[in-house]
Motif scaffolding. Structure first.
Motif, mmCIF file in Angstrom:
data_model
loop_
_atom_site.group_PDB
_atom_site.id
_atom_site.type_symbol
_atom_site.label_atom_id
_atom_site.label_comp_id
_atom_site.label_asym_id
_atom_site.label_seq_id
_atom_site.Cartn_x
_atom_site.Cartn_y
_atom_site.Cartn_z
ATOM 1 N N TYR A 141 0.825 -1.200 0.000
ATOM 2 C CA TYR A 141 0.000 0.000 0.000
ATOM 3 C C TYR A 141 0.866 1.261 0.000
ATOM 4 O O TYR A 141 0.610 2.222 -0.734
ATOM 5 C CB TYR A 141 -0.937 0.022 1.221
ATOM 6 C CG TYR A 141 -2.119 -0.909 1.103
ATOM 7 C CD1 TYR A 141 -2.714 -1.147 -0.138
ATOM 8 C CD2 TYR A 141 -2.645 -1.556 2.220
ATOM 9 C CE1 TYR A 141 -3.800 -1.998 -0.245
ATOM 10 C CE2 TYR A 141 -3.729 -2.413 2.106
ATOM 11 C CZ TYR A 141 -4.307 -2.634 0.872
ATOM 12 O OH TYR A 141 -5.372 -3.467 0.757
ATOM 13 N N LYS A 142 1.906 1.245 0.820
ATOM 14 C CA LYS A 142 2.764 2.420 0.918
ATOM 15 C C LYS A 142 3.523 2.664 -0.384
ATOM 16 O O LYS A 142 3.699 3.810 -0.807
ATOM 17 C CB LYS A 142 3.743 2.269 2.088
ATOM 18 C CG LYS A 142 3.083 2.444 3.443
ATOM 19 C CD LYS A 142 4.091 2.453 4.558
ATOM 20 C CE LYS A 142 3.398 2.651 5.895
ATOM 21 N NZ LYS A 142 2.713 3.958 5.983
ATOM 22 N N ILE A 144 2.531 1.889 -3.401
ATOM 23 C CA ILE A 144 1.581 2.439 -4.383
ATOM 24 C C ILE A 144 1.326 3.916 -4.122
ATOM 25 O O ILE A 144 1.342 4.748 -5.048
ATOM 26 C CB ILE A 144 0.264 1.645 -4.336
ATOM 27 C CG1 ILE A 144 0.485 0.220 -4.852
ATOM 28 C CG2 ILE A 144 -0.801 2.347 -5.185
ATOM 29 C CD1 ILE A 144 -0.707 -0.692 -4.684
ATOM 30 N N HIS A 145 1.109 4.281 -2.866
ATOM 31 C CA HIS A 145 0.829 5.676 -2.528
ATOM 32 C C HIS A 145 2.024 6.580 -2.854
ATOM 33 O O HIS A 145 1.861 7.668 -3.430
ATOM 34 C CB HIS A 145 0.484 5.791 -1.037
ATOM 35 C CG HIS A 145 -0.815 5.146 -0.687
ATOM 36 N ND1 HIS A 145 -1.137 4.753 0.601
ATOM 37 C CD2 HIS A 145 -1.884 4.810 -1.451
ATOM 38 C CE1 HIS A 145 -2.339 4.210 0.603
ATOM 39 N NE2 HIS A 145 -2.813 4.232 -0.621
ATOM 40 N N ILE A 146 3.208 6.127 -2.489
ATOM 41 C CA ILE A 146 4.405 6.931 -2.741
ATOM 42 C C ILE A 146 4.703 6.998 -4.236
ATOM 43 O O ILE A 146 5.166 8.022 -4.742
ATOM 44 C CB ILE A 146 5.607 6.394 -1.951
ATOM 45 C CG1 ILE A 146 5.334 6.508 -0.450
ATOM 46 C CG2 ILE A 146 6.879 7.157 -2.303
ATOM 47 C CD1 ILE A 146 6.403 5.885 0.423
ATOM 48 N N ILE A 148 2.563 7.087 -6.629
ATOM 49 C CA ILE A 148 1.683 8.120 -7.188
ATOM 50 C C ILE A 148 2.270 9.512 -6.936
ATOM 51 O O ILE A 148 2.299 10.369 -7.833
ATOM 52 C CB ILE A 148 0.265 8.009 -6.577
ATOM 53 C CG1 ILE A 148 -0.405 6.704 -7.021
ATOM 54 C CG2 ILE A 148 -0.593 9.209 -6.985
ATOM 55 C CD1 ILE A 148 -1.711 6.420 -6.324
ATOM 56 N N LEU A 149 2.737 9.731 -5.710
ATOM 57 C CA LEU A 149 3.344 11.016 -5.365
ATOM 58 C C LEU A 149 4.575 11.290 -6.228
ATOM 59 O O LEU A 149 4.736 12.388 -6.775
ATOM 60 C CB LEU A 149 3.730 11.022 -3.885
ATOM 61 C CG LEU A 149 4.545 12.227 -3.394
ATOM 62 C CD1 LEU A 149 3.748 13.515 -3.553
ATOM 63 C CD2 LEU A 149 4.975 12.036 -1.948
#
Length: 259
Positions: A141-142, A144-146, A148-149
């Protein structure tokens, strides 16, 4: 203690960005810009370690942690060397004029990379508290989130690069495309989070394997691609090697959970 000190140091890595921006504004010399960029973070880190070390109250030493720290430090020599190989091979194979163009092309993406490292370091204390089964889900999850950033940051930089070069150093306009391509290599960065489980599990063998392969593939790809493609080859080599590095970390991360 090690993670705590590193977290403090990385939180102040923006000092390198500020110092580089100041040097670009005040001094036209590439040498001075390089010195400001290279030494500002180091000096800040030394100062912070000095003051942080004085605040340490617990003098209990864990021999296993000390041994792990030594292994991590030694294995990182391969990674650090890999990251700087292009700075030596480009002038060696293409000359110092081409190296000047390349140095300006990678300057801002490297500062972005330095800033992104704070995200990884800030994740360490929380991730080390995850349970074994929880960490697999949470790390994905982390990442994927990073990712995107990072993709947003890279996309914005690619769009703004022509304007930035026109304002800061118009004499190196030929470095714009190189800089935009080099920024694409930053997309590998979020997969570094997977390496945290290697540290958590004290899998020093895996860390050595990944870092040594990274170094050797970096050396080989730079020599081959620079000889065939010049400066574009140096940037493509960086992208290719970081893709290899990402796949290695993903592969060994999954291997940690196989029964």
């Amino acid at each position: 203690i090690v993670f705590g000190l590193q977290e403090i140091i990385n939180e102040f890595q923006y000092s390198s960005i500020l110092a580089t921006a100041f040097a670009l504004w005040k001094f036209p010399s590439l040498v001075l810009v390089s010195l400001f960029s290279a030494w500002s973070t180091a000096i800040t880190g030394v100062i912070l370690i000095f003051f942080s070390y004085k605040e340490i109250k617990n003098d209990v030493v864990d021999p296993t942690t000390t041994k792990l720290g030594l292994h991590l430090s030694f294995s990182q020599a391969f990674t650090v060397s890999s990251d700087y190989l292009d700075r030596f091979i480009v002038p060696l194979l293409l000359g110092f004029s081409s190296n000047a163009v390349y140095s300006f092309a990678i300057l801002i993406p490297i500062q972005i990379h330095t800033f992104l490292k704070t995200i990884l370091t800030l994740s360490v204390p929380k991730i080390t508290n995850f349970g074994y089964q929880q960490i697999k889900r949470e790390l994905f999850y982390k990442v994927i989130h990073i990712e995107i950033l990072v993709a947003i940051v890279v996309g914005v930089y690619i769009l703004l690069a022509p304007i930035i070069f026109k304002i800061l150093y118009p004499q190196y306009s030929e470095a714009v495309l190189l800089s935009q391509l080099f920024a694409v290599s930053l997309l590998y960065f979020p997969t570094n989070i997977f390496s945290l489980i290697f540290i958590k599990n004290r899998s020093t063998k895996i860390i050595y394997i990944v870092n040594i392969i990274y170094f050797l593939s970096n050396l080989l790809s730079l020599v081959v691609l620079i000889n065939f493609l010049g400066l574009i080859g140096a940037v493509i080599a960086k992208i290719v090697v970081r893709i290899v590095y990402s796949f290695l970390q993903i592969y060994f991360f999954k291997a940690q959970f196989k029964s």
